[in-house]
Design a protein around this motif. Structure first.
Motif, PDB file in Angstrom:
ATOM      1  N   GLY A 194       0.808  -1.201   0.000  1.00  9.45           N
ATOM      2  CA  GLY A 194       0.000   0.000   0.000  1.00  9.45           C
ATOM      3  C   GLY A 194       0.844   1.254   0.000  1.00  9.45           C
ATOM      4  O   GLY A 194       2.071   1.203  -0.018  1.00  9.45           O
ATOM      5  N   HIS A 195       0.150   2.371   0.026  1.00  2.00           N
ATOM      6  CA  HIS A 195       0.794   3.681  -0.029  1.00  2.00           C
ATOM      7  C   HIS A 195       0.112   4.575   0.996  1.00  2.00           C
ATOM      8  O   HIS A 195      -1.111   4.692   1.021  1.00  2.00           O
ATOM      9  N   LEU A 196       0.922   5.191   1.867  1.00  2.00           N
ATOM     10  CA  LEU A 196       0.403   6.096   2.887  1.00  2.00           C
ATOM     11  C   LEU A 196       0.926   7.500   2.629  1.00  2.00           C
ATOM     12  O   LEU A 196       2.078   7.674   2.231  1.00  2.00           O
ATOM     13  N   THR A 197       0.086   8.489   2.856  1.00  2.00           N
ATOM     14  CA  THR A 197       0.501   9.890   2.783  1.00  2.00           C
ATOM     15  C   THR A 197       0.276  10.497   4.154  1.00  2.00           C
ATOM     16  O   THR A 197      -0.822  10.408   4.700  1.00  2.00           O
ATOM     17  N   TYR A 198       1.330  11.086   4.711  1.00  2.00           N
ATOM     18  CA  TYR A 198       1.279  11.641   6.057  1.00  2.00           C
ATOM     19  C   TYR A 198       1.559  13.136   5.980  1.00  2.00           C
ATOM     20  O   TYR A 198       2.580  13.537   5.427  1.00  2.00           O
ATOM     21  N   GLY A 199       0.656  13.936   6.495  1.00  2.00           N
ATOM     22  CA  GLY A 199       0.821  15.387   6.471  1.00  2.00           C
ATOM     23  C   GLY A 199       1.400  15.906   7.774  1.00  2.00           C
ATOM     24  O   GLY A 199       1.037  15.445   8.850  1.00  2.00           O
ATOM     25  N   VAL A 200       2.318  16.845   7.672  1.00  2.00           N
ATOM     26  CA  VAL A 200       2.941  17.454   8.844  1.00  2.00           C
ATOM     27  C   VAL A 200       2.753  18.961   8.739  1.00  2.00           C
ATOM     28  O   VAL A 200       3.044  19.559   7.714  1.00  2.00           O
ATOM     29  N   TRP A 201       2.255  19.569   9.790  1.00  2.00           N
ATOM     30  CA  TRP A 201       1.984  20.997   9.770  1.00  2.00           C
ATOM     31  C   TRP A 201       3.178  21.829  10.242  1.00  2.00           C
ATOM     32  O   TRP A 201       3.213  23.013  10.018  1.00  2.00           O
ATOM     33  N   ASP A 202       4.140  21.188  10.887  1.00  2.00           N
ATOM     34  CA  ASP A 202       5.307  21.902  11.425  1.00  2.00           C
ATOM     35  C   ASP A 202       6.542  21.485  10.619  1.00  2.00           C
ATOM     36  O   ASP A 202       6.961  20.332  10.672  1.00  2.00           O
ATOM     37  N   VAL A 203       7.125  22.409   9.868  1.00  2.00           N
ATOM     38  CA  VAL A 203       8.254  22.076   8.992  1.00  2.00           C
ATOM     39  C   VAL A 203       9.450  21.530   9.771  1.00  2.00           C
ATOM     40  O   VAL A 203      10.263  20.801   9.211  1.00  2.00           O
ATOM     41  N   TYR A 204       9.552  21.837  11.052  1.00  2.00           N
ATOM     42  CA  TYR A 204      10.659  21.331  11.859  1.00  2.00           C
ATOM     43  C   TYR A 204      10.494  19.844  12.201  1.00  2.00           C
ATOM     44  O   TYR A 204      11.431  19.195  12.631  1.00  2.00           O
ATOM     45  N   GLN A 205       9.311  19.300  12.003  1.00  2.00           N
ATOM     46  CA  GLN A 205       9.064  17.887  12.273  1.00  2.00           C
ATOM     47  C   GLN A 205       9.318  17.003  11.058  1.00  2.00           C
ATOM     48  O   GLN A 205       9.410  15.784  11.185  1.00  2.00           O
ATOM     49  N   VAL A 206       9.450  17.594   9.906  1.00  2.00           N
ATOM     50  CA  VAL A 206       9.587  16.824   8.670  1.00  2.00           C
ATOM     51  C   VAL A 206      10.780  15.869   8.704  1.00  2.00           C
ATOM     52  O   VAL A 206      10.622  14.687   8.362  1.00  2.00           O
ATOM     53  N   PRO A 207      11.986  16.286   9.124  1.00  2.00           N
ATOM     54  CA  PRO A 207      13.100  15.332   9.136  1.00  2.00           C
ATOM     55  C   PRO A 207      12.838  14.109  10.024  1.00  2.00           C
ATOM     56  O   PRO A 207      13.125  12.977   9.627  1.00  2.00           O
ATOM     57  N   ALA A 208      12.280  14.314  11.200  1.00  2.00           N
ATOM     58  CA  ALA A 208      11.986  13.189  12.096  1.00  2.00           C
ATOM     59  C   ALA A 208      10.902  12.287  11.516  1.00  2.00           C
ATOM     60  O   ALA A 208      10.985  11.056  11.609  1.00  2.00           O
ATOM     61  N   MET A 209       9.886  12.891  10.914  1.00  2.00           N
ATOM     62  CA  MET A 209       8.815  12.087  10.324  1.00  2.00           C
ATOM     63  C   MET A 209       9.323  11.298   9.115  1.00  2.00           C
ATOM     64  O   MET A 209       8.909  10.165   8.883  1.00  2.00           O
ATOM     65  N   ASN A 210      10.253  11.891   8.352  1.00  2.90           N
ATOM     66  CA  ASN A 210      10.858  11.160   7.231  1.00  2.90           C
ATOM     67  C   ASN A 210      11.645   9.959   7.739  1.00  2.90           C
ATOM     68  O   ASN A 210      11.587   8.878   7.148  1.00  2.90           O
ATOM     69  N   ARG A 211      12.400  10.137   8.831  1.00  2.29           N
ATOM     70  CA  ARG A 211      13.148   9.010   9.407  1.00  2.29           C
ATOM     71  C   ARG A 211      12.185   7.915   9.873  1.00  2.29           C
ATOM     72  O   ARG A 211      12.428   6.726   9.637  1.00  2.29           O
ATOM     73  N   ALA A 212      11.106   8.309  10.524  1.00  2.00           N
ATOM     74  CA  ALA A 212      10.123   7.330  10.992  1.00  2.00           C
ATOM     75  C   ALA A 212       9.474   6.609   9.805  1.00  2.00           C
ATOM     76  O   ALA A 212       9.254   5.392   9.845  1.00  2.00           O
ATOM     77  N   ALA A 213       9.195   7.348   8.744  1.00  2.00           N
ATOM     78  CA  ALA A 213       8.586   6.748   7.556  1.00  2.00           C
ATOM     79  C   ALA A 213       9.535   5.744   6.901  1.00  2.00           C
ATOM     80  O   ALA A 213       9.114   4.665   6.483  1.00  2.00           O
ATOM     81  N   ARG A 214      10.819   6.073   6.819  1.00  2.00           N
ATOM     82  CA  ARG A 214      11.792   5.152   6.221  1.00  2.00           C
ATOM     83  C   ARG A 214      11.898   3.870   7.055  1.00  2.00           C
ATOM     84  O   ARG A 214      11.984   2.771   6.511  1.00  2.00           O
ATOM     85  N   GLU A 215      11.887   3.999   8.368  1.00  3.98           N
ATOM     86  CA  GLU A 215      11.941   2.821   9.243  1.00  3.98           C
ATOM     87  C   GLU A 215      10.671   1.986   9.073  1.00  3.98           C
ATOM     88  O   GLU A 215      10.726   0.755   9.022  1.00  3.98           O
ATOM     89  N   PHE A 216       9.532   2.642   8.981  1.00  3.98           N
ATOM     90  CA  PHE A 216       8.265   1.954   8.764  1.00  3.98           C
ATOM     91  C   PHE A 216       8.318   1.169   7.460  1.00  3.98           C
ATOM     92  O   PHE A 216       7.926   0.003   7.404  1.00  3.98           O
ATOM     93  N   GLU A 217       8.817   1.795   6.397  1.00  3.58           N
ATOM     94  CA  GLU A 217       8.930   1.118   5.104  1.00  3.58           C
ATOM     95  C   GLU A 217       9.913  -0.043   5.164  1.00  3.58           C
ATOM     96  O   GLU A 217       9.690  -1.088   4.552  1.00  3.58           O
ATOM     97  N   ARG A 218      11.001   0.142   5.915  1.00  5.30           N
ATOM     98  CA  ARG A 218      12.016  -0.911   6.018  1.00  5.30           C
ATOM     99  C   ARG A 218      11.449  -2.166   6.666  1.00  5.30           C
ATOM    100  O   ARG A 218      11.753  -3.283   6.262  1.00  5.30           O
ATOM    101  N   THR A 219      10.609  -1.984   7.669  1.00  4.05           N
ATOM    102  CA  THR A 219      10.052  -3.133   8.388  1.00  4.05           C
ATOM    103  C   THR A 219       8.782  -3.673   7.759  1.00  4.05           C
ATOM    104  O   THR A 219       8.290  -4.709   8.180  1.00  4.05           O
ATOM    105  N   ARG A 220       8.258  -2.984   6.754  1.00  2.11           N
ATOM    106  CA  ARG A 220       7.044  -3.430   6.068  1.00  2.11           C
ATOM    107  C   ARG A 220       7.223  -3.330   4.548  1.00  2.11           C
ATOM    108  O   ARG A 220       6.771  -2.372   3.927  1.00  2.11           O
ATOM    109  N   PRO A 221       7.908  -4.318   3.961  1.00  2.00           N
ATOM    110  CA  PRO A 221       8.121  -4.298   2.519  1.00  2.00           C
ATOM    111  C   PRO A 221       6.791  -4.237   1.775  1.00  2.00           C
ATOM    112  O   PRO A 221       5.811  -4.864   2.158  1.00  2.00           O
ATOM    113  N   GLY A 222       6.761  -3.442   0.733  1.00  2.75           N
ATOM    114  CA  GLY A 222       5.541  -3.293  -0.054  1.00  2.75           C
ATOM    115  C   GLY A 222       4.711  -2.088   0.339  1.00  2.75           C
ATOM    116  O   GLY A 222       3.761  -1.741  -0.340  1.00  2.75           O
TER     117      GLY A 222
END
Length: 74
Positions: free
Chosen positions: A41-69
């Protein structure tokens, strides 16, 4: 103020991920041989605070790593 933003982001992330939980106690993704099947599947996550984007990107990459596809866009 920054602490409140981080706590709000953590709470929102937890609430947003709750429907994705499979109820399994293992932290590893299901394997086809264990009867868990594969999830895609494909998830889209919105962040309202630009300072949170780097941390959310790291969390998203880890999520993708542990859930192939599964892909996540922040």
């Amino acid at each position: 103020m920054r602490r409140r933003s981080l706590l709000t982001a953590a709470a929102a992330t937890t609430l947003a991920a709750a429907p994705l939980a499979s109820g399994r106690s293992s932290s590893s993704p299901p394997s086809p041989s264990s009867g868990g099947g594969s999830r895609r599947g494909h998830l889209t996550y919105g962040v309202w605070d630009v300072y949170q984007v780097p941390a959310m990107n790291r969390a998203a990459r880890e999520f993708e790593r542990t859930r192939p596809g599964v892909t996540v866009d922040v």
